[in-house]
Design an enzyme around this catalytic site. Structure first.
Site, PDB file in Angstrom:
ATOM      1  N   ARG A  61     -42.166 -50.205  50.884  1.00 21.09           N
ATOM      2  CA  ARG A  61     -41.445 -49.076  51.497  1.00 21.09           C
ATOM      3  C   ARG A  61     -42.441 -47.978  51.900  1.00 21.09           C
ATOM      4  O   ARG A  61     -42.324 -47.391  52.966  1.00 21.09           O
ATOM      5  CB  ARG A  61     -40.411 -48.484  50.530  1.00 21.09           C
ATOM      6  CG  ARG A  61     -39.417 -49.486  49.964  1.00 21.09           C
ATOM      7  CD  ARG A  61     -38.272 -49.816  50.910  1.00 21.09           C
ATOM      8  NE  ARG A  61     -37.337 -50.726  50.269  1.00 21.09           N
ATOM      9  CZ  ARG A  61     -37.331 -52.061  50.412  1.00 21.09           C
ATOM     10  NH1 ARG A  61     -38.179 -52.641  51.227  1.00 21.09           N
ATOM     11  NH2 ARG A  61     -36.443 -52.808  49.782  1.00 21.09           N
TER      12      ARG A  61
ATOM     13  N   GLU B 261     -25.295 -57.994  38.664  1.00 16.18           N
ATOM     14  CA  GLU B 261     -25.604 -58.085  40.104  1.00 16.18           C
ATOM     15  C   GLU B 261     -26.003 -59.497  40.520  1.00 16.18           C
ATOM     16  O   GLU B 261     -27.178 -59.868  40.471  1.00 16.18           O
ATOM     17  CB  GLU B 261     -26.725 -57.096  40.470  1.00 16.18           C
ATOM     18  CG  GLU B 261     -27.056 -57.122  41.975  1.00 16.18           C
ATOM     19  CD  GLU B 261     -28.183 -56.172  42.392  1.00 16.18           C
ATOM     20  OE1 GLU B 261     -28.784 -55.525  41.509  1.00 16.18           O
ATOM     21  OE2 GLU B 261     -28.461 -56.097  43.592  1.00 16.18           O
TER      22      GLU B 261
ATOM     23  N   LYS C  86     -21.882 -55.659  40.713  1.00 14.93           N
ATOM     24  CA  LYS C  86     -22.612 -55.236  41.924  1.00 14.93           C
ATOM     25  C   LYS C  86     -22.837 -56.461  42.805  1.00 14.93           C
ATOM     26  O   LYS C  86     -23.862 -57.145  42.688  1.00 14.93           O
ATOM     27  CB  LYS C  86     -23.945 -54.586  41.519  1.00 14.93           C
ATOM     28  CG  LYS C  86     -24.825 -54.194  42.699  1.00 14.93           C
ATOM     29  CD  LYS C  86     -25.952 -53.257  42.298  1.00 14.93           C
ATOM     30  CE  LYS C  86     -26.897 -53.012  43.463  1.00 14.93           C
ATOM     31  NZ  LYS C  86     -27.845 -51.932  43.247  1.00 14.93           N
TER      32      LYS C  86
ATOM     33  N   SER D 109     -26.425 -53.012  49.408  1.00 13.80           N
ATOM     34  CA  SER D 109     -26.388 -52.989  50.881  1.00 13.80           C
ATOM     35  C   SER D 109     -27.098 -54.207  51.467  1.00 13.80           C
ATOM     36  O   SER D 109     -26.766 -54.614  52.598  1.00 13.80           O
ATOM     37  CB  SER D 109     -26.959 -51.686  51.437  1.00 13.80           C
ATOM     38  OG  SER D 109     -28.293 -51.457  51.043  1.00 13.80           O
ATOM     39  N   GLY D 110     -28.074 -54.744  50.778  1.00 17.88           N
ATOM     40  CA  GLY D 110     -28.633 -56.053  51.119  1.00 17.88           C
ATOM     41  C   GLY D 110     -29.347 -56.209  52.455  1.00 17.88           C
ATOM     42  O   GLY D 110     -29.550 -57.329  52.903  1.00 17.88           O
ATOM     43  N   GLY D 111     -29.697 -55.090  53.105  1.00 19.56           N
ATOM     44  CA  GLY D 111     -30.362 -55.207  54.401  1.00 19.56           C
ATOM     45  C   GLY D 111     -29.461 -54.850  55.565  1.00 19.56           C
ATOM     46  O   GLY D 111     -29.862 -54.941  56.729  1.00 19.56           O
TER      47      GLY D 111
ATOM     48  N   ARG E  43     -31.623 -49.434  49.871  1.00 19.61           N
ATOM     49  CA  ARG E  43     -32.104 -49.163  51.228  1.00 19.61           C
ATOM     50  C   ARG E  43     -31.150 -48.303  52.054  1.00 19.61           C
ATOM     51  O   ARG E  43     -31.578 -47.406  52.774  1.00 19.61           O
ATOM     52  CB  ARG E  43     -32.365 -50.493  51.952  1.00 19.61           C
ATOM     53  CG  ARG E  43     -33.640 -51.145  51.511  1.00 19.61           C
ATOM     54  CD  ARG E  43     -33.695 -52.603  51.867  1.00 19.61           C
ATOM     55  NE  ARG E  43     -32.820 -53.412  51.049  1.00 19.61           N
ATOM     56  CZ  ARG E  43     -32.689 -54.740  51.158  1.00 19.61           C
ATOM     57  NH1 ARG E  43     -33.371 -55.387  52.090  1.00 19.61           N
ATOM     58  NH2 ARG E  43     -31.899 -55.404  50.355  1.00 19.61           N
TER      59      ARG E  43
HETATM   60  C1  5MM Z   1     -33.739 -50.714  45.046  1.00 20.46           C
HETATM   61  O1  5MM Z   1     -34.018 -52.110  45.130  1.00 20.46           O
HETATM   62  C2  5MM Z   1     -33.758 -52.827  43.922  1.00 20.46           C
HETATM   63  C3  5MM Z   1     -35.001 -53.369  43.335  1.00 20.46           C
HETATM   64  O2  5MM Z   1     -35.485 -54.475  43.973  1.00 20.46           O
HETATM   65  P1  5MM Z   1     -36.823 -55.231  43.412  1.00 20.46           P
HETATM   66  O3  5MM Z   1     -36.598 -55.554  41.979  1.00 20.46           O
HETATM   67  O4  5MM Z   1     -36.887 -56.432  44.292  1.00 20.46           O
HETATM   68  O5  5MM Z   1     -37.971 -54.312  43.611  1.00 20.46           O
HETATM   69  C4  5MM Z   1     -32.648 -53.866  44.200  1.00 20.46           C
HETATM   70  O6  5MM Z   1     -32.373 -54.677  43.098  1.00 20.46           O
HETATM   71  C5  5MM Z   1     -31.428 -53.098  44.523  1.00 20.46           C
HETATM   72  O7  5MM Z   1     -30.948 -52.421  43.392  1.00 20.46           O
HETATM   73  C6  5MM Z   1     -30.282 -53.934  45.065  1.00 20.46           C
HETATM   74  O8  5MM Z   1     -30.685 -55.071  45.742  1.00 20.46           O
HETATM   75  C7  5MM Z   1     -29.501 -53.051  46.013  1.00 20.46           C
HETATM   76  O9  5MM Z   1     -30.386 -52.494  46.939  1.00 20.46           O
HETATM   77  P2  5MM Z   1     -30.060 -52.649  48.477  1.00 20.46           P
HETATM   78  O10 5MM Z   1     -31.287 -52.153  49.170  1.00 20.46           O
HETATM   79  O11 5MM Z   1     -29.755 -54.109  48.695  1.00 20.46           O
HETATM   80  O12 5MM Z   1     -28.850 -51.753  48.668  1.00 20.46           O
END
Ligand code: 5MM
Length: 341
Positions: free
Chosen positions: A33, A178, A220, A262-264, A293
């Site tokens: 990021r 999740e 989640k 949100s997943g992208g 994200r």
């Molecule tokens: C913030 O991103 C979280 C951590 O990811 P890594 O362990 O891969 O670094 C991730 O688990 C996040 O909590 C969920 O996927 C939701 O984030 P998004 O970006 O999908 O909303």
């Protein structure tokens, strides 16, 4: 285990109008990021960036029920020496902690992953509780591609999620469960629906077998969406209708709330989808967000590592938190985005 207390925390996490900030990027993810905004990934920069969000008082107090932290952050102090956990609590938000240790290749299942981190988890949970965490997060990753997911990957990941959830409740910590079905492939929304249905049913089966109290968890999940490379992109209404149908078929009404990842998805898509589901209404659980994200992309860009940009980054964060807060009540309108632009 005090289930009434766990239920109270879980309900607070999914209070209508509020949702969860996923700020638990692991070191590798936050570096990606920061690379995108040309910021060096130092401990101080990670602290400054996260502190700017936690100090956006209006966003945190009105729209953010809880924050998922990474291990580094839960022990970190703000620039003025205040523990970041206290900054979050002072805003009326609940500190939470990511306790999984990322993914590893799953033996005998090429291309599939298993989430690690169960070893010594009980001891780590005690320390996180003492440090102020009242909920935790564990993410299982299921990919869709030709020939996968396998039953072995779905089952072992669901089993690990339930092991984690049981350990959390024993430590008086609400587990965010999740199971993420990735949207990276070229599959259509119906394939995502089919795989997510299998994953959720297996997850709830394992939660039952391992005696996890559903009143004391937050789910989640991903939404039912088309893969990013799909030739057929589902509309907002189709995503909302199919996701609600999917959840009604898989998630017991005893679960207090569902906080989506949100997943992208783009920022606005993630908001529009959540809003459209809440507009359908009449659901047994509260539906809200637990976005990483989709809450942080705008403030990250606005900040770009510069002290003079902190105020505009905080405005960007407040805006996304506000929009998603409205969506969690089915009160968002796309005009509100245009007005802010
Ligand atoms: C913030 O991103 C979280 C951590 O990811 P890594 O362990 O891969 O670094 C991730 O688990 C996040 O909590 C969920 O996927 C939701 O984030 P998004 O970006 O999908 O909303």
């Amino acid at each position: 285990m005090n289930l009434a207390e766990l239920n109270k925390v879980a309900r607070a996490m999914v209070t209508p109008g509020k949702g969860i900030l996923a700020a638990d990027e692991s070191s590798g993810t936050i570096k990606k990021r920061f690379d995108a905004i040309s910021v060096e990934c130092t401990e101080d920069n990670r602290r400054d960036y996260r502190e700017l969000m936690f100090r956006t008082h209006e966003a945190m107090s009105k729209y953010i029920s809880g924050v998922i932290l990474y291990d580094e952050t839960i022990w970190q102090k703000a620039k003025d020496g205040t523990p970041l956990v206290d900054v979050i609590k002072k805003a009326g938000s609940i500190p939470g902690i990511k306790v999984d240790e990322g993914t590893k290749p799953l033996p005998n299942c090429p291309g599939e992953l298993i989430t690690a981190g169960l070893d010594k988890l009980a001891d780590r949970l005690v320390k996180y509780y003492e440090q102020g965490a009242r909920f935790a997060k564990w993410r299982a990753v299921i990919d869709i591609a030709p020939g996968i997911p396998s039953y072995a990957a779905i089952h072992t990941n669901a089993h690990a999620l339930a092991r984690y959830a049981a350990l959390c409740q024993a430590a008086q910590i609400v587990p965010i469960v999740e199971p993420e079905v990735l949207m990276d492939g070229d599959h259509d929304i119906d394939r995502c629906y089919e795989v997510t249905e299998f994953v959720l049913k297996e997850t709830f089966q394992q939660l039952y077998y391992q005696k996890v109290s559903l009143e004391g968890i937050v789910l989640k999940p991903n939404m039912a969406v088309s893969g990013k490379k799909s030739a057929k992109k589902a509309s907002v209404q189709e995503v909302a209708e199919k996701t609600v149908k999917l959840l009604k078929n898989c998630v017991p009404g005893a679960v207090p709330g569902i906080a989506f990842l949100s997943g992208g998805q783009s920022d606005e898509e993630a908001t529009a989808h959540l809003d459209a589901m809440n507009k359908i209404g009449g659901l047994p659980w509260n539906l809200t967000f637990s976005y990483g994200r989709a809450l942080q992309a705008a403030p990250q860009k606005a900040w770009s590592g510069k002290g003079e940009n902190v105020a505009s980054a905080q405005r960007a964060f407040l805006h996304r938190a506000h929009m998603n807060g409205l969506a969690s009540m089915g009160q968002w309108k796309s005009d509100l985005e245009k007005k802010a632009a």
